[in-house]
Design an enzyme around this catalytic site. Structure first.
Site, short mmCIF file in Angstrom:
data_model
loop_
_atom_site.label_atom_id
_atom_site.label_comp_id
_atom_site.label_asym_id
_atom_site.label_seq_id
_atom_site.Cartn_x
_atom_site.Cartn_y
_atom_site.Cartn_z
N CYS A 111 -16.47 15.23 -9.77
CA CYS A 111 -17.55 14.29 -9.44
C CYS A 111 -18.19 14.55 -8.08
CB CYS A 111 -17.03 12.86 -9.48
SG CYS A 111 -16.34 12.45 -11.09
N HIS A 247 -21.59 8.18 -5.68
CA HIS A 247 -21.09 8.51 -7.02
C HIS A 247 -20.83 7.22 -7.79
CE1 HIS A 247 -18.90 10.02 -10.33
NE2 HIS A 247 -17.70 9.72 -9.88
N ASN A 277 -19.96 6.56 -15.90
CA ASN A 277 -19.65 7.62 -14.95
C ASN A 277 -19.97 8.97 -15.60
OD1 ASN A 277 -18.47 9.55 -13.34
ND2 ASN A 277 -16.50 8.50 -13.14
#
Ligand code: ACO
Length: 320
Positions: A111, A247, A277
């Site tokens: 990520c 994020h 996500n």
């Protein structure tokens, strides 16, 4: 000389999967998912894979920048879910968009991948090696997800975000990256292992494993820490930052980071409710939304920050 983002683009698959859809395949509820994560729905690619989404986002970023694919001399694609071991995803995007003059390779930092890729471009631009780069954050975690594990399958979505970066006088001000391989096991996904003729192992497939609470604790500590480091090292006042583009792993993580930095939530935009996500793609997708909604003006200071598997973390301070 530094590198400036001159255009952005993004792509998410057409198919929407709501929390209620997931409640039909695992024991969960819209209420639980929304309250614990902030997610209402996510996009899942039925036919759309990693390189397809990446190429779409790249084309949109080129259009937004008013640039031609032939101008690109570097393509960096950040992903932890490539379609193939080789050729790499960056080369597949190169072929799809006709970027015949670019060198193309992938970066793997889960990520944090987009921040790692942007920092790498910055190093190449500052040293004069490359001038015009395409940076992509893309993931198709739906193919690595155990759809019987309610602890992880409700969290992820598929998508891609891209930016065109060019050598200019203003742009990226400072970058910070970090890794902690010792704690890597809290968030992992093993690669396919076919074994060999000596060890006699059988082919194995593996899914994403996550210790959610450990990742949560790591994120709420490390993200504010690396943002403070970025501000200190660049002698920047936190009040001068317009947006913290974080994020999108969990809305509670974003809220906790804002609280620890004593910043209002208006400076921490979120779109996790619509996409979940998307791993390496969350930051560039959100950046593209801010750009296309006209929320970014020349000279605005932004901080992009990511954290994820590795463990890894990265943050970039830039002037729009
Ligand atoms: N629906 C209903 N109940 C659930 C679900 C679900 N989808 N998932 C877990 N539960 C249950 C658990 O079984 C547990 O039940 P129990 O108390 O009977 O044992 C209970 O809910 C609480 O579980 P917790 O794991 O304690 O829930 P928590 O509040 O920690 O939320 C979550 C879990 C959302 C995963 C949170 O820990 C989190 O967001 N962590 C960070 C994850 C993250 O940031 N990942 C990003 C990295 S991804 C990458 O880098 C590729």
């Amino acid at each position: 000389m530094t590198s400036r983002i001159i255009g952005t683009g993004s792509y998410v698959p057409e198919h929407i999967v709501t929390n209620d859809d997931l409640a039909k395949i695992v024991e969960t509820s819209d209420e639980w998912i929304l309250e614990r994560t902030g997610i209402r729905e996510r996009r899942i690619g039925i036919e759309e894979g990693t390189s397809f989404m990446a190429a779409k986002a790249a084309q949109r970023a080129l259009e937004n920048a008013g640039a031609e694919a032939e101008e690109l001399d570097l393509i960096l694609l950040a992903t932890s879910s490539p379609d193939h071991c080789f050729p790499n995803g960056a080369c597949e995007v190169q072929a799809a968009i006709g970027a015949v003059n670019a060198t193309a390779f992938d970066i793997s930092a889960a990520c944090s991948g987009f921040e790692f890729a942007l920092s790498t471009v910055q190093a190449f631009v500052q040293s004069g090696v490359y001038k015009t780069a395409l940076v992509i954050g893309v993931d198709c975690l739906s193919k690595l997800t155990d759809w019987t594990d309610r602890g992880t399958c409700v969290l992820f979505g598929d998508g891609a975000g891209a930016a065109i970066v060019r050598a200019e006088e203003t742009g990226i001000i400072h970058t910070v990256m970090g890794s902690d391989g010792v704690r890597g096991a809290v968030l992992s996904c093993a690669a396919r292992n076919n074994g060999n003729f000596l060890n006699g192992k059988q082919p194995e497939l593996d899914y994403i494993y996550m210790n959610g609470q450990e990742v949560f604790k790591f994120a709420v500590k490390k993200v504010p820490e690396c943002i403070r480091q970025l501000l200190d090292e660049s002698d920047t006042d936190i009040g001068d930052v317009k947006y913290f583009v974080l994020h999108q792993a969990n809305s509670r993580i974003c809220e906790s980071v804002a609280k620890r930095l004593k910043q209002p939530m208006e400076k921490v935009p979120m779109n996790i409710d619509r996409y979940g996500n998307t791993s390496g793609a969350t930051v560039p997708i959100l950046l593209d939304e801010l750009n296309r909604n006209g929320q970014l003006n020349r000279g605005d200071k932004l901080i992009l920050a990511g954290f994820g598997g590795g463990l890894t973390w990265g943050a970039v301070l830039l002037e729009w």
